[in-house]
Design an enzyme around this catalytic site. Structure first.
Site, PDB file in Angstrom:
ATOM      1  N   GLU A 111     -26.369 -28.095  16.611  1.00  0.00           N
ATOM      2  CA  GLU A 111     -26.423 -29.376  17.331  1.00  0.00           C
ATOM      3  C   GLU A 111     -26.190 -30.485  16.314  1.00  0.00           C
ATOM      4  O   GLU A 111     -26.938 -30.637  15.362  1.00  0.00           O
ATOM      5  CB  GLU A 111     -27.769 -29.555  18.054  1.00  0.00           C
ATOM      6  CG  GLU A 111     -27.971 -30.907  18.727  1.00  0.00           C
ATOM      7  CD  GLU A 111     -26.837 -31.347  19.659  1.00  0.00           C
ATOM      8  OE1 GLU A 111     -26.443 -30.595  20.567  1.00  0.00           O
ATOM      9  OE2 GLU A 111     -26.318 -32.468  19.457  1.00  0.00           O
TER      10      GLU A 111
ATOM     11  N   ASP B 162     -21.468 -28.900  12.589  1.00  0.00           N
ATOM     12  CA  ASP B 162     -20.396 -28.758  13.564  1.00  0.00           C
ATOM     13  C   ASP B 162     -20.353 -27.290  14.024  1.00  0.00           C
ATOM     14  O   ASP B 162     -20.096 -26.399  13.213  1.00  0.00           O
ATOM     15  CB  ASP B 162     -19.087 -29.162  12.875  1.00  0.00           C
ATOM     16  CG  ASP B 162     -17.880 -28.933  13.751  1.00  0.00           C
ATOM     17  OD1 ASP B 162     -18.052 -28.756  14.969  1.00  0.00           O
ATOM     18  OD2 ASP B 162     -16.769 -28.926  13.215  1.00  0.00           O
ATOM     19  N   GLY B 163     -20.608 -27.060  15.291  1.00  0.00           N
ATOM     20  CA  GLY B 163     -20.668 -25.691  15.799  1.00  0.00           C
ATOM     21  C   GLY B 163     -19.336 -24.968  15.745  1.00  0.00           C
ATOM     22  O   GLY B 163     -19.280 -23.752  15.563  1.00  0.00           O
TER      23      GLY B 163
ATOM     24  N   ASP C 119     -20.258 -24.651  24.490  1.00  0.00           N
ATOM     25  CA  ASP C 119     -20.494 -25.606  25.582  1.00  0.00           C
ATOM     26  C   ASP C 119     -20.386 -27.046  25.077  1.00  0.00           C
ATOM     27  O   ASP C 119     -21.365 -27.790  25.074  1.00  0.00           O
ATOM     28  CB  ASP C 119     -21.900 -25.320  26.153  1.00  0.00           C
ATOM     29  CG  ASP C 119     -22.275 -26.269  27.264  1.00  0.00           C
ATOM     30  OD1 ASP C 119     -21.376 -26.775  27.953  1.00  0.00           O
ATOM     31  OD2 ASP C 119     -23.493 -26.497  27.442  1.00  0.00           O
TER      32      ASP C 119
HETATM   33  N1  SAM Z   1     -25.573 -26.093  25.778  1.00  0.00           N
HETATM   34  C1  SAM Z   1     -26.521 -27.091  26.259  1.00  0.00           C
HETATM   35  C2  SAM Z   1     -27.215 -26.564  27.494  1.00  0.00           C
HETATM   36  O1  SAM Z   1     -26.613 -25.797  28.258  1.00  0.00           O
HETATM   37  O2  SAM Z   1     -28.394 -26.886  27.688  1.00  0.00           O
HETATM   38  C3  SAM Z   1     -25.865 -28.419  26.540  1.00  0.00           C
HETATM   39  C4  SAM Z   1     -24.986 -28.918  25.454  1.00  0.00           C
HETATM   40  S1  SAM Z   1     -24.183 -30.453  25.741  1.00  0.00           S
HETATM   41  C5  SAM Z   1     -23.036 -30.112  26.995  1.00  0.00           C
HETATM   42  C6  SAM Z   1     -23.165 -30.593  24.315  1.00  0.00           C
HETATM   43  C7  SAM Z   1     -23.922 -30.898  23.033  1.00  0.00           C
HETATM   44  O3  SAM Z   1     -23.053 -30.712  21.906  1.00  0.00           O
HETATM   45  C8  SAM Z   1     -24.423 -32.329  22.916  1.00  0.00           C
HETATM   46  O4  SAM Z   1     -25.818 -32.307  22.714  1.00  0.00           O
HETATM   47  C9  SAM Z   1     -23.698 -32.910  21.691  1.00  0.00           C
HETATM   48  O5  SAM Z   1     -24.520 -33.779  20.920  1.00  0.00           O
HETATM   49  C10 SAM Z   1     -23.381 -31.682  20.905  1.00  0.00           C
HETATM   50  N2  SAM Z   1     -22.187 -31.745  20.021  1.00  0.00           N
HETATM   51  C11 SAM Z   1     -21.079 -32.498  20.171  1.00  0.00           C
HETATM   52  N3  SAM Z   1     -20.163 -32.139  19.246  1.00  0.00           N
HETATM   53  C12 SAM Z   1     -20.696 -31.138  18.508  1.00  0.00           C
HETATM   54  C13 SAM Z   1     -20.225 -30.313  17.442  1.00  0.00           C
HETATM   55  N4  SAM Z   1     -18.990 -30.470  16.942  1.00  0.00           N
HETATM   56  N5  SAM Z   1     -21.043 -29.351  16.955  1.00  0.00           N
HETATM   57  C14 SAM Z   1     -22.293 -29.170  17.469  1.00  0.00           C
HETATM   58  N6  SAM Z   1     -22.807 -29.913  18.471  1.00  0.00           N
HETATM   59  C15 SAM Z   1     -22.019 -30.877  18.989  1.00  0.00           C
END
Ligand code: SAM
Length: 298
Positions: free
Chosen positions: A125, A153-154, A174
């Site tokens: 996250e 960064d995931g 996601d």
């Molecule tokens: N997977 C979660 C759930 O089902 O409860 C919801 C996730 S939400 C749709 C997307 C998340 O990814 C956000 O909290 C955002 O801050 C985070 N995010 C955005 N870009 C990212 C990246 N490159 N790497 C990791 N996290 C990231």
């Protein structure tokens, strides 16, 4: 920095689809003894309040999960995958009427519930606030080294963990798709991951919106899976038309997210049948107009 905060969207129809699918996959994968590693490349905050400011402002939960638990909303008997999902969310809340639902678990907590002692969970996250909330929420579980939180960064961070030691893993990808490049990054992540670890199970969520990148994404994922000779399953849920609306003043009003999909590579063989039972029941409750529909393809 990003402005997307999942708290505004938690428990919406997209979460209902995503989390029902996620849970059904995990139920199957945790039947085998060998340890499993689960990666959540975009984890969010982990837990959400349905009675908090974010959820109240957007009201998306009331058109999503909360509709499912309204009195007499659903037929009996319930599809097992849907019943499983409803029971899991209920277990985070104190019993009572549908109005007593105050907590909604995000993917990290749904996954954690299914883990056995030998399994591992790695959560990425990037958002500083959500990452802090996630750490605080996960800390309550006292899970020790079973759960790792990475403020990274995931898309990039996943690479160093594939293939996992036991060669059994689920990757949930996601993103918020707030940045247009997320679509291409998802495709790159899947292409790279299939090279590193072709037998992993990959579950990708995507929005279905009138935008070329979004339209192309499932097609590109299909091409990747077919080229790698891997099975795949697509599940989509649309609750309303994607057409722009006009208010009384003639202004254009965006309808909000109308539909989303889950694309799964190397899906459990039980998944399609489980969703074929659950999706019609979900659709019947969440549909907002005659454009609502679900689809399953493989
Ligand atoms: N997977 C979660 C759930 O089902 O409860 C919801 C996730 S939400 C749709 C997307 C998340 O990814 C956000 O909290 C955002 O801050 C985070 N995010 C955005 N870009 C990212 C990246 N490159 N790497 C990791 N996290 C990231």
């Amino acid at each position: 920095m990003f402005s997307y905060r999942h708290a505004f969207h938690a428990a919406n129809h997209a979460d209902v689809l995503k989390h029902t699918v996620l849970l059904a996959i995990l139920r199957h994968l945790t039947q085998k003894d060998t340890a499993l590693t689960v990666f959540d490349t975009h984890a969010g905050a982990g837990l959400y309040r349905l009675d908090g400011d974010f959820a109240q402002t957007s009201a998306e939960a009331s058109e999503g999960f909360l509709r499912l638990v309204a009195p007499d909303a659903l037929p009996q008997p319930l599809a097992p995958a849907l019943q499983d999902y409803l029971e899991l969310v209920a277990s985070f809340n104190t019993p009572g009427s549908h109005k007593s639902y105050k907590i909604y678990p995000g993917s990290p907590f749904i996954i954690q519930r299914l883990l056995r002692e030998r399994d591992k969970l790695k959560l990425f996250e990037l958002h500083p606030t959500d990452s802090k909330s996630l750490s605080a929420n996960i800390a309550q579980l006292e899970a020790g080294r079973q759960i790792a939180i990475l403020r990274e960064d995931g898309f990039e961070g996943l690479k160093k963990f594939l293939p996992p030691p036991t060669r059994r893993a689920l990757v949930l990808c996601d993103p918020s798709y707030e940045i247009k490049t997320d679509y291409a990054r998802v495709v790159d992540l899947v292409a790279d991951s299939l090279q590193r670890f072709a037998t992993g199970c990959y579950a990708i969520w995507y929005p279905i919106i009138p935008r070329p990148e979004a339209h192309d994404l499932p097609k590109r994922l299909k091409t990747l899976a077919n080229k790698a000779h891997k099975d795949w399953l697509g599940a989509t849920l649309s609750v309303k038309s994607s057409k722009l609306l006009h208010d009384d003043m003639g202004n254009t009003v965006r309808p909000g997210l109308p539909a989303s999909g889950m694309f799964i590579i190397n899906p459990p063989h039980t998944l399609k049948a489980a969703l074929a039972q659950a999706l019609p029941q979900i659709l019947a409750v969440l549909k907002q107009d005659q454009h609502a529909a679900f689809a399953l393809s493989s």
